[in-house]
Write an enzyme that holds these catalytic residues in place. Structure first.
Site, PDB file in Angstrom:
ATOM      1  N   HIS A  20      13.360  -2.561  -0.352  1.00 62.18           N
ATOM      2  CA  HIS A  20      12.968  -2.510  -1.760  1.00 62.18           C
ATOM      3  C   HIS A  20      13.928  -3.388  -2.564  1.00 62.18           C
ATOM      4  O   HIS A  20      15.148  -3.331  -2.363  1.00 62.18           O
ATOM      5  CB  HIS A  20      13.027  -1.061  -2.259  1.00 62.18           C
ATOM      6  CG  HIS A  20      12.573  -0.936  -3.684  1.00 62.18           C
ATOM      7  ND1 HIS A  20      11.246  -1.006  -4.039  1.00 62.18           N
ATOM      8  CD2 HIS A  20      13.277  -0.786  -4.831  1.00 62.18           C
ATOM      9  CE1 HIS A  20      11.145  -0.889  -5.356  1.00 62.18           C
ATOM     10  NE2 HIS A  20      12.357  -0.758  -5.858  1.00 62.18           N
TER      11      HIS A  20
ATOM     12  N   ARG B 149       0.853  -1.186   0.000  1.00 60.84           N
ATOM     13  CA  ARG B 149       0.000   0.000   0.000  1.00 60.84           C
ATOM     14  C   ARG B 149       0.887   1.234   0.000  1.00 60.84           C
ATOM     15  O   ARG B 149       1.884   1.279   0.729  1.00 60.84           O
ATOM     16  CB  ARG B 149      -0.855   0.073   1.283  1.00 60.84           C
ATOM     17  CG  ARG B 149      -1.865  -1.014   1.430  1.00 60.84           C
ATOM     18  CD  ARG B 149      -3.010  -0.904   0.478  1.00 60.84           C
ATOM     19  NE  ARG B 149      -3.760   0.356   0.568  1.00 60.84           N
ATOM     20  CZ  ARG B 149      -4.632   0.762  -0.340  1.00 60.84           C
ATOM     21  NH1 ARG B 149      -4.849   0.051  -1.425  1.00 60.84           N
ATOM     22  NH2 ARG B 149      -5.290   1.891  -0.188  1.00 60.84           N
TER      23      ARG B 149
HETATM   24  C1  GRF Z   1      10.383  -8.214  -1.095  1.00 62.81           C
HETATM   25  O1  GRF Z   1      11.045  -8.445  -2.306  1.00 62.81           O
HETATM   26  C2  GRF Z   1      10.562  -6.781  -0.672  1.00 62.81           C
HETATM   27  O2  GRF Z   1      11.790  -6.245  -1.050  1.00 62.81           O
HETATM   28  C3  GRF Z   1       9.441  -6.080  -1.395  1.00 62.81           C
HETATM   29  O3  GRF Z   1       8.370  -6.994  -1.359  1.00 62.81           O
HETATM   30  C4  GRF Z   1       8.865  -8.314  -1.244  1.00 62.81           C
HETATM   31  C5  GRF Z   1       8.235  -8.905  -0.033  1.00 62.81           C
HETATM   32  O4  GRF Z   1       8.563 -10.250   0.134  1.00 62.81           O
HETATM   33  N1  GRF Z   1       9.159  -4.804  -0.788  1.00 62.81           N
HETATM   34  P1  GRF Z   1       8.257 -10.976   1.514  1.00 62.81           P
HETATM   35  O5  GRF Z   1       6.743 -10.823   1.749  1.00 62.81           O
HETATM   36  O6  GRF Z   1       9.052 -10.335   2.582  1.00 62.81           O
HETATM   37  O7  GRF Z   1       8.622 -12.415   1.306  1.00 62.81           O
END
Ligand code: GRF
Length: 218
Positions: A113, A95
């Site tokens: 990220h 979000r």
């Molecule tokens: C990860 O790649 C993170 O960098 C991005 O969303 C993904 C989340 O993966 N913001 P998880 O739910 O932590 O396995």
């Protein structure tokens, strides 16, 4: 250390592998963080199961129950304060947050990220990295600012892009580093060693450790 730990809330929407990395880090009594709450905007997110298994309180706030971003973010802010959260980690929270929310949690809100920011803000980072033929890719943990995927960078981890990579193979290589980078960044913050100075983070107490994880490991 008990009693002085930073009380962290983690916001999730999906599988929660980064949440798991933070939970695992917190299992070390020396880690200066306690995850006091995990909140998902998606009921049934696997991340919630991970939290429950670790004995962490959870809640679901569905954005669908609100008539806009402002009211959702106000409820989110109220919930986090109610449960005693001092610091917020976004871990796959899908979000966009309002400027008002981000302002209230200024320098107490971080995100991970899956790219080396400022390259590849937004979604589908691994696909785009392959399309542009970059040779190095990675992940970034940063303080959140109102503009999406912007803010002072705490830790970055880089991985090579290899011949034959697909978004899945490259993504898996990056994810492995995400699981190292996020606990490291949170520890630096909790120890008061990640100081925001203007638009950048200065690491207090030296950079000699692995706060810059260039092409680590395999
Ligand atoms: C990860 O790649 C993170 O960098 C991005 O969303 C993904 C989340 O993966 N913001 P998880 O739910 O932590 O396995």
């Amino acid at each position: 250390m008990a009693g002085t730990k930073l009380k962290v809330g983690v916001l999730v929407s999906g599988r929660g592998s980064n949440l798991q990395a933070l939970i695992d880090a917190c299992a070390d009594p020396a880690f200066p963080v306690e995850i006091v709450h995990v909140l998902s905007n998606v009921a049934g997110a696997y991340a919630l199961e991970r939290a429950e298994k670790a004995g962490i309180a959870t809640s679901v706030l569905s954005h669908r129950d609100f008539d806009g971003r402002d009211s959702f973010d106000a409820a989110l802010d109220a919930r986090l304060r109610d449960v005693g959260v001092e610091f917020v980690c976004l871990a796959g929270f899908m979000r966009l947050l309002t400027e008002g929310f981000v302002g209230k949690w200024q320098d107490r809100l971080i995100n991970i990220h899956p790219s080396l920011l400022p390259s590849f803000k937004g979604l589908h980072t691994h696909e785009r990295a392959l399309e542009l033929g970059v040779k190095v890719h990675g992940c970034t943990v940063h303080f959140v600012r109102p503009a999406t995927d912007e803010g002072p960078i705490i830790v970055q981890a880089a991985v090579p892009v290899l011949p034959g990579d697909t978004p899945d193979t490259l993504g898996a290589r990056v994810l492995e580093q995400e699981h190292r980078a996020y606990p490291l960044a949170l520890r630096l913050v909790a120890e008061g060693r990640a100081k925001v100075v203007g638009n950048v983070v200065e690491i207090v107490g030296g950079q000699a450790d692995n706060t810059r994880l260039l092409n680590p490991g395999k």
